[in-house]
Design a protein around this motif. Structure first.
Motif, short mmCIF file in Angstrom:
data_model
loop_
_atom_site.label_atom_id
_atom_site.label_comp_id
_atom_site.label_asym_id
_atom_site.label_seq_id
_atom_site.Cartn_x
_atom_site.Cartn_y
_atom_site.Cartn_z
N GLY A 138 0.80 -1.21 0.00
CA GLY A 138 0.00 0.00 0.00
C GLY A 138 0.84 1.27 0.00
O GLY A 138 2.04 1.25 -0.28
N PRO A 139 0.23 2.39 0.33
CA PRO A 139 0.94 3.68 0.26
C PRO A 139 2.13 3.78 1.21
O PRO A 139 3.05 4.55 0.97
CB PRO A 139 -0.15 4.70 0.61
N GLU A 140 2.12 2.98 2.29
CA GLU A 140 3.23 3.06 3.25
C GLU A 140 4.55 2.60 2.65
O GLU A 140 5.62 2.99 3.10
CB GLU A 140 2.90 2.23 4.49
N LEU A 141 4.49 1.74 1.62
CA LEU A 141 5.72 1.23 1.02
C LEU A 141 5.97 1.77 -0.38
O LEU A 141 7.05 1.59 -0.93
CB LEU A 141 5.67 -0.30 0.95
N ALA A 142 4.99 2.40 -0.98
CA ALA A 142 5.09 2.80 -2.39
C ALA A 142 6.33 3.64 -2.66
O ALA A 142 7.06 3.43 -3.64
CB ALA A 142 3.83 3.54 -2.82
N ALA A 143 6.59 4.62 -1.79
CA ALA A 143 7.72 5.51 -2.03
C ALA A 143 9.05 4.77 -1.89
O ALA A 143 9.97 4.96 -2.70
CB ALA A 143 7.67 6.69 -1.05
N GLU A 144 9.15 3.90 -0.87
CA GLU A 144 10.44 3.24 -0.63
C GLU A 144 10.81 2.29 -1.76
O GLU A 144 11.98 2.19 -2.14
CB GLU A 144 10.42 2.49 0.70
N ILE A 145 9.84 1.57 -2.30
CA ILE A 145 10.17 0.63 -3.36
C ILE A 145 10.11 1.27 -4.75
O ILE A 145 10.36 0.61 -5.75
CB ILE A 145 9.25 -0.61 -3.33
N GLY A 146 9.79 2.55 -4.80
CA GLY A 146 9.75 3.24 -6.08
C GLY A 146 8.68 2.70 -6.99
O GLY A 146 8.88 2.60 -8.20
N SER A 147 7.53 2.34 -6.44
CA SER A 147 6.49 1.70 -7.23
C SER A 147 5.75 2.70 -8.11
O SER A 147 5.38 3.79 -7.67
CB SER A 147 5.49 1.00 -6.31
N ASP A 148 5.54 2.31 -9.37
CA ASP A 148 4.71 3.11 -10.27
C ASP A 148 3.38 2.41 -10.51
O ASP A 148 2.66 2.72 -11.46
CB ASP A 148 5.43 3.33 -11.60
N LEU A 149 3.04 1.45 -9.65
CA LEU A 149 1.84 0.64 -9.82
C LEU A 149 0.60 1.42 -9.37
O LEU A 149 0.56 1.96 -8.27
CB LEU A 149 1.97 -0.65 -9.02
#
Length: 703
Positions: free
Chosen positions: A155-166
């Motif tokens: 979810g949003p808590e990890l999106a920035a750290e893993i660089g997700s564009d999903l």
């Protein structure tokens, strides 16, 4: 797409040998039979398009009791034709439906389910289980209704750290949000006439039930077999080998499965010696953390039933539902013995624990199916397995049949006598085992054919072992194969010999010869390995990427002689005949294929709020199956063709066994701080057996 190597364990994209369009080595994918570098993953949007709770929601769901669900996930991309696969972690949480503080509802999560998706717009349907863990205790104590929430890749808590564009927003499937656009994408039913959009499932979550001795557990039992055929093997009464008849074959091999409810699925003992150094370095306190505040005795007790537990089996005719007769079981502790029941002394929480059992027809059951018995003319039977626990049980009641017995319908085949005809005599045998589950399985097939006919003598022994399963993605890898053919012809110009040994689809040893006389002595062995990469399994809110390594020795030992003889005395000795013999052919073989293969599982994740690694103790197979045979034929002075043979086929078999887990730390408040997610547990007995033992006391004339 930007993915950190620490998150998905990105591997080098190097082309590698392909396993017959089934499995390519780590870092490559199959493309029309060739292993090539994979395309860049182009999945850009993921939605949950189906969610059904396969549970009677009029009944409560208890903490630490699993809940069966079915969900559909649909992925799309701008370039569907060239979209590569991508692992997505799908996490389901139990969320307070009507919170007193709407901004901070109580919630707890089950560990993520890894799904490999391709952005072609096709819905994937997944059957799984979710667990309301001990972290749900506060929510259950309120005796309040809960709904389900879905998150993707943390979810949003990890999106920035893993660089997700999903593009995969989290969704709470509540009545209040049923009409939201994202919620309307999801349908609770696959019935197009009544799809039930919104996927609202009201769940009554309650504390784990208790009894006189404390918290109750509930062991769920299942029974399966890779075959629907049971075999009544025939014990020979003539042409028996010098050391006696072969061992009795089991009538059927079954697999019993045990799952324990009532214990936290993510807390159980971890062998500290198996914690990878990388995790010890990343989390110096991890060894102590994985004790979960318990001493060694308390940790060990988490994987043991709360009292004596056994499993036993019976057989009954499908036409006679009243009479059940006991089957015996190869004793896992003493494989030379058979017992009426097997003790179940280990059930690791949070996963299916599988045990293979070989069942035998003996005593009253054997008498009933034998000629003259009550079931002598019956072929349709039911095998019944029952789990018996000498302790109080209690837990979820909304997920179907709660009976601790399960049944298999089988057809009983009565084995015919060895092939013998006026024109041939043969001694054949097959051995097959399919062990494991849908995540990791080993399939073994061995056989031997030994034949005497009007053209001469033929002998073949072969074996093959394959690794199959699905952990994120499917794999099907033939690990080892060996064969050895010998043909001694009456016409010496047609005598031939061929041996081959393959490792992971590649020929590593071969002999081929055609001559009137052939002598082959060899002791070949090679160490080989193969790696299957790009696998994934859920841990906390994320997918942990990992790889399975297969390695060990593959070989064959040969002492084979094919020859024509003209010495009458030698021919008479070979055929045990007093008749004058003008010429004969003799084949002697000691042919021993052998495989010794172990498995390694490596992988992990190192993020700011999730750190984990794979812990595995896994054995795939160690086996040898030597064939010792002498086949002979001779021509008498009056043109009679006499044949005689001796065949012994033995096997030592150490099959699939072991455990695979992911352990680590999670910084999400919906999860416990330390987790052990167990994904595989399997046990099966090691044994040695004589599969074939035959010796013709006198020669036989072929016509």
């Amino acid at each position: 797409m930007h993915v950190r190597p620490s998150y998905l364990l990105a591997f080098s994209f190097l082309a590698a040998a392909c396993q017959e369009a089934a499995v390519c080595e780590e870092g490559s994918v199959d493309s029309n039979g060739t292993c090539v570098a994979p395309p860049a993953a182009a999945v850009q949007q993921v939605r949950l398009t189906h969610l059904d709770v396969a549970y009677d929601l009029s009944k409560p769901v208890y903490v630490n009791n699993r809940v069966p669900i079915t969900f559909g996930i649909t992925a799309n991309s701008d370039d569907p034709a060239n979209s590569g696969p991508r692992n997505v972690a799908v996490t389901f949480s139990f969320v307070e439906a009507n919170p007193s503080d709407p901004q901070n509802p109580l919630a707890c999560s089950s560990s993520a389910i890894n799904v490999e998706v391709i952005g072609d717009g096709t819905e994937q349907i997944v059957e799984a289980y979710i667990w309301p863990t001990t972290q749900c205790a506060a929510l259950a104590a309120k005796n309040a209704e809960v709904n389900l929430q879905v998150d993707f890749d943390g979810g949003p808590e990890l999106a920035a750290e893993i660089g997700s564009d999903l593009d995969a927003p989290s969704v709470v499937f509540s009545e209040a949000r049923r009409g939201d656009a994202l919620n309307q994408h999801c349908r609770a039913s696959l019935n197009a006439a009544d799809p039930k959009p919104g996927c609202v499932h009201p769940i009554r979550l309650q504390p784990t039930p208790t009894g006189a001795e404390g918290t109750l557990t509930d062991v769920r039992y299942a029974l399966s077999s890779s075959s629907s055929v049971a075999v009544l093997s025939r014990q020979p009464t003539e042409d028996i080998g010098p050391d006696g008849p072969p061992d009795v074959d089991p009538a059927i091999i079954v697999q019993s499965r045990f799952v324990i409810n009532g214990r936290d699925p993510y807390i159980s003992a971890v062998d500290p010696s198996q914690i990878p150094p990388s995790l010890l370095e990343a989390v110096p306190s991890i060894e102590e953390d994985l004790k979960f505040g318990l001493d060694d005795a308390a940790l060990a007790a988490l994987s043991a039933p709360p009292g004596k537990a056994t499993v036993s089996y019976t057989i009954q005719s499908a036409a006679d539902g009243m009479t059940k007769l006991p089957l015996t079981i190869r004793d896992p502790a003493n494989p030379k013995s058979r017992v009426p029941e097997v003790v179940v002394d280990r059930i690791v929480p949070g996963t299916a624990n599988d045990a293979v059992h070989e069942l035998y027809l003996e005593g009253a059951a054997l008498e009933a199916v034998s000629p003259g018995g009550a079931w002598a003319n019956q072929s349709d039977f039911v095998i019944r397995g029952c789990f018996t626990g000498e302790f109080a049980q209690g837990g979820n009641e909304g997920d179907g049949d709660l009976d601790d017995c399960r049944e298999l319908e089988v057809v009983l085949v009565r084995e015919a006598s060895s092939s013998s005809a006026a024109s041939s005599r043969s001694f054949d045998k097959e051995f097959e085992r399919k062990l494991g589950n849908d995540r990791i399985a080993i399939e073994s097939r061995m056989s031997t054919q030994n034949r005497l006919d009007l053209s001469g003598a033929f002998s073949r022994t072969e074996g093959e072992v394959a690794l199959k399963g699905k952990i994120g993605k499917s794999f099907d890898l033939t690990m080892a194969r060996a064969f050895a053919d010998a043909s001694l012809a009456v016409d010496p110009t047609k005598t031939s010999y061929e041996v081959g040994v393959d490792a992971f689809g590649q020929r590593i040893f071969g002999v081929s010869e055609q001559a009137a006389s052939i002598v082959q002595t060899e002791d070949f062995s090679a160490a080989k390995s193969f790696t299957i990469g790009s696998l994934g399994f859920g841990f906390g809110p994320v997918t942990v990427g990992f790889k399975i390594g297969v390695g060990g020795s593959i070989g064959i030992a040969l002492e084979d002689t094919l020859e024509a003889l003209s010495d009458s005395a030698a021919c008479q000795d070979l055929l045990k005949s007093a008749e004058p013999i003008t010429a004969c052919g003799r084949m002697t073989r000691i042919t021993s294929p052998n495989f010794g293969l172990t498995g390694t599982v490596e992988g992990g994740v190192d993020l700011k709020i999730v750190k984990a690694a794979v812990v595995a103790d896994l054995r795939f197979i160690t086996t040898s199956f030597p064939l010792d045979t002498t086949l002979g034929f001779g021509l008498t002075g009056n043109e009679k063709l006499l044949v005689r043979g001796d065949v012994t086929w033995d096997m030592s078999f150490t099959p699939l066994e072991g455990d695979v887990s992911i352990v680590g730390k999670v910084g999400f408040r919906r999860f416990a701080k330390s987790l052990k997610v167990h994904l595989f547990s399997f046990s099966s007995p090691t044994f040695e057996t004589r599969l074939l033992s035959a010796s013709m006391g006198t020669p036989e004339e072929l016509q």
